[in-house]
Design an enzyme around this catalytic site. Structure first.
Site, PDB file in Angstrom:
ATOM      1  N   TYR A 123      -4.267 -18.639  -4.907  1.00  0.00           N
ATOM      2  CA  TYR A 123      -3.525 -17.507  -5.474  1.00  0.00           C
ATOM      3  C   TYR A 123      -3.383 -17.680  -6.992  1.00  0.00           C
ATOM      4  CZ  TYR A 123       0.030 -13.883  -5.923  1.00  0.00           C
ATOM      5  OH  TYR A 123       0.719 -12.734  -6.289  1.00  0.00           O
TER       6      TYR A 123
HETATM    7  N1  LIG Z   1       5.494  -9.239  -4.277  1.00  0.00           N
HETATM    8  C1  LIG Z   1       5.446 -10.193  -5.187  1.00  0.00           C
HETATM    9  O1  LIG Z   1       6.334 -11.046  -5.271  1.00  0.00           O
HETATM   10  C2  LIG Z   1       4.327 -10.240  -6.197  1.00  0.00           C
HETATM   11  C3  LIG Z   1       4.497 -11.043  -7.330  1.00  0.00           C
HETATM   12  C4  LIG Z   1       3.461 -11.101  -8.271  1.00  0.00           C
HETATM   13  C5  LIG Z   1       2.311 -10.402  -8.061  1.00  0.00           C
HETATM   14  N2  LIG Z   1       2.163  -9.634  -6.954  1.00  0.00           N
HETATM   15  C6  LIG Z   1       0.898  -8.926  -6.779  1.00  0.00           C
HETATM   16  O2  LIG Z   1       1.133  -7.541  -6.648  1.00  0.00           O
HETATM   17  C7  LIG Z   1       0.172  -6.962  -5.769  1.00  0.00           C
HETATM   18  C8  LIG Z   1       0.882  -6.202  -4.672  1.00  0.00           C
HETATM   19  O3  LIG Z   1       1.713  -7.093  -3.934  1.00  0.00           O
HETATM   20  P1  LIG Z   1       2.711  -6.562  -2.827  1.00  0.00           P
HETATM   21  O4  LIG Z   1       3.902  -7.426  -2.887  1.00  0.00           O
HETATM   22  O5  LIG Z   1       2.864  -5.083  -2.930  1.00  0.00           O
HETATM   23  O6  LIG Z   1       1.879  -6.940  -1.509  1.00  0.00           O
HETATM   24  P2  LIG Z   1       1.903  -6.214  -0.086  1.00  0.00           P
HETATM   25  O7  LIG Z   1       1.372  -7.236   0.865  1.00  0.00           O
HETATM   26  O8  LIG Z   1       3.239  -5.616   0.175  1.00  0.00           O
HETATM   27  O9  LIG Z   1       0.848  -5.048  -0.260  1.00  0.00           O
HETATM   28  C9  LIG Z   1      -0.526  -5.307  -0.486  1.00  0.00           C
HETATM   29  C10 LIG Z   1      -1.319  -4.126   0.031  1.00  0.00           C
HETATM   30  O10 LIG Z   1      -2.709  -4.420  -0.152  1.00  0.00           O
HETATM   31  C11 LIG Z   1      -3.398  -3.979   0.998  1.00  0.00           C
HETATM   32  N3  LIG Z   1      -4.666  -4.683   1.154  1.00  0.00           N
HETATM   33  C12 LIG Z   1      -4.851  -5.980   1.542  1.00  0.00           C
HETATM   34  N4  LIG Z   1      -6.161  -6.246   1.623  1.00  0.00           N
HETATM   35  C13 LIG Z   1      -6.818  -5.119   1.264  1.00  0.00           C
HETATM   36  C14 LIG Z   1      -8.192  -4.774   1.165  1.00  0.00           C
HETATM   37  N5  LIG Z   1      -9.163  -5.674   1.437  1.00  0.00           N
HETATM   38  N6  LIG Z   1      -8.525  -3.518   0.778  1.00  0.00           N
HETATM   39  C15 LIG Z   1      -7.557  -2.610   0.499  1.00  0.00           C
HETATM   40  N7  LIG Z   1      -6.240  -2.876   0.591  1.00  0.00           N
HETATM   41  C16 LIG Z   1      -5.875  -4.122   0.970  1.00  0.00           C
HETATM   42  C17 LIG Z   1      -2.438  -4.277   2.148  1.00  0.00           C
HETATM   43  O11 LIG Z   1      -2.782  -3.538   3.315  1.00  0.00           O
HETATM   44  C18 LIG Z   1      -1.101  -3.880   1.543  1.00  0.00           C
HETATM   45  O12 LIG Z   1      -0.804  -2.516   1.781  1.00  0.00           O
HETATM   46  C19 LIG Z   1      -0.684  -8.121  -5.247  1.00  0.00           C
HETATM   47  O13 LIG Z   1      -1.882  -8.193  -5.984  1.00  0.00           O
HETATM   48  C20 LIG Z   1       0.180  -9.334  -5.507  1.00  0.00           C
HETATM   49  O14 LIG Z   1      -0.576 -10.513  -5.674  1.00  0.00           O
HETATM   50  C21 LIG Z   1       3.151  -9.526  -6.011  1.00  0.00           C
END
Ligand SMILES: NC(=O)c1ccc[n+]([C@@H]2O[C@H](COP(=O)([O-])OP(=O)(O)OC[C@H]3O[C@@H](n4cnc5c(N)ncnc54)[C@H](O)[C@@H]3O)[C@@H](O)[C@H]2O)c1
Length: 247
Positions: free
Chosen positions: A154
């Protein structure tokens, strides 16, 4: 100076059926943009889009280059030139000590968190170059700047997103295409259920504000980066970490 009147654009949000992606899609839809939600499961993407004005759901696996290109053509054919692309699809992957870290977990995370951002950015840039205008916002993470222990894939994938963003942003700086990324600390979304309670406590303890972030707080920053007002920032990394970041 009076604020500029924002032109209504066509926007794509990958991972838009989930946490941050949905909050971002909601914000863009509220601003009057036509939003295409791309997510793995077509039904889930459609259900998310149905909750928003002028939004449409597409089942797209962003790791599949042919599927990305086909969905990009569909969106542009159906709604017009691409104005905004937000890459939010992502996954934490395994949480394991480096000595035991599974290589297939590393590949899974790299394919989704980095290769797919390459695919979507390249397909998006090719469309944006046709009009000379565009806004791309990539969801990186504070883990890409600092490195989180037991999360090598990650952390490395998000560092890759930061490098990709800087490179493409600089390369396109003389156009009206702006490419930026955000580096959130832990935000309360579904993704956090992929963490163990201990790891969740660890990432929360590192946030000086003393709580997890909210999806709307990230969406608000992303919406500005996706707007015409973001005209003099590109290839840049924007913090939303409750004070955790030191640079
Ligand atoms: N939530 C956190 O704490 C956090 C912190 C820093 C960065 N991020 C980043 O923000 C982004 C969103 O995170 P989140 O918390 O909303 O995650 P989440 O798991 O709630 O949502 C991610 C979405 O991506 C979709 N997805 C997964 N694989 C896929 C694919 N192959 N094709 C299309 N869609 C796909 C999933 O179905 C889901 O709807 C991510 O890139 C994550 O790394 C999140």
């Amino acid at each position: 100076m009076a604020q500029t009147q924002e032109t209504q654009r066509v926007a794509i949000v990958t991972g838009g059926a989930g946490g941050l992606g949905f909050a971002i899609a909601e914000r863009l839809a509220d601003q009057g943009h036509v939003v295409a939600i791309w997510d793995l499961d077509e039904e889930r993407a459609g259900a998310a889009a149905a909750r928003l004005p002028k939004a449409h759901g597409y089942g797209v696996d962003v790791t599949d280059r042919a599927a990305v290109d086909a969905a990009m053509s569909r969106v542009v054919d159906e709604f017009g030139p691409l104005g905004i692309l937000v890459n939010s699809a992502g996954h934490n992957g395994p949480l394991e000590a480096f000595a035991d870290y599974p290589f297939d977990g590393w590949r899974f995370v790299m394919t989704l968190n980095l290769d797919a951002v390459f695919h979507c950015c390249q397909a998006g840039v090719r469309e944006m170059l046709k009009t000379g205008y565009g806004r791309i916002v990539n969801l990186a993470s504070i883990a890409g700047k600092e490195g989180n222990p037991n999360a090598v894939a990650y952390s490395a994938s998000k560092a890759g997103v930061i490098g990709l963003t800087k490179s493409v942003g600089k390369e396109l700086a003389t156009t009206q295409i702006r490419v930026n990324c955000v580096t959130p600390a832990a935000i309360e979304t579904e993704m956090l259920s992929q963490l163990t309670p201990e790891f969740k406590a660890f990432v929360t303890s590192k946030i000086p504000v003393g709580r997890l972030g909210r999806a709307e707080e990230v969406a608000s920053l992303v919406a500005w980066l996706a707007s015409e007002e973001c005209s003099f920032s590109t290839g840049a990394v924007f913090d939303v970490s409750g004070g955790r970041a030191t640079y």
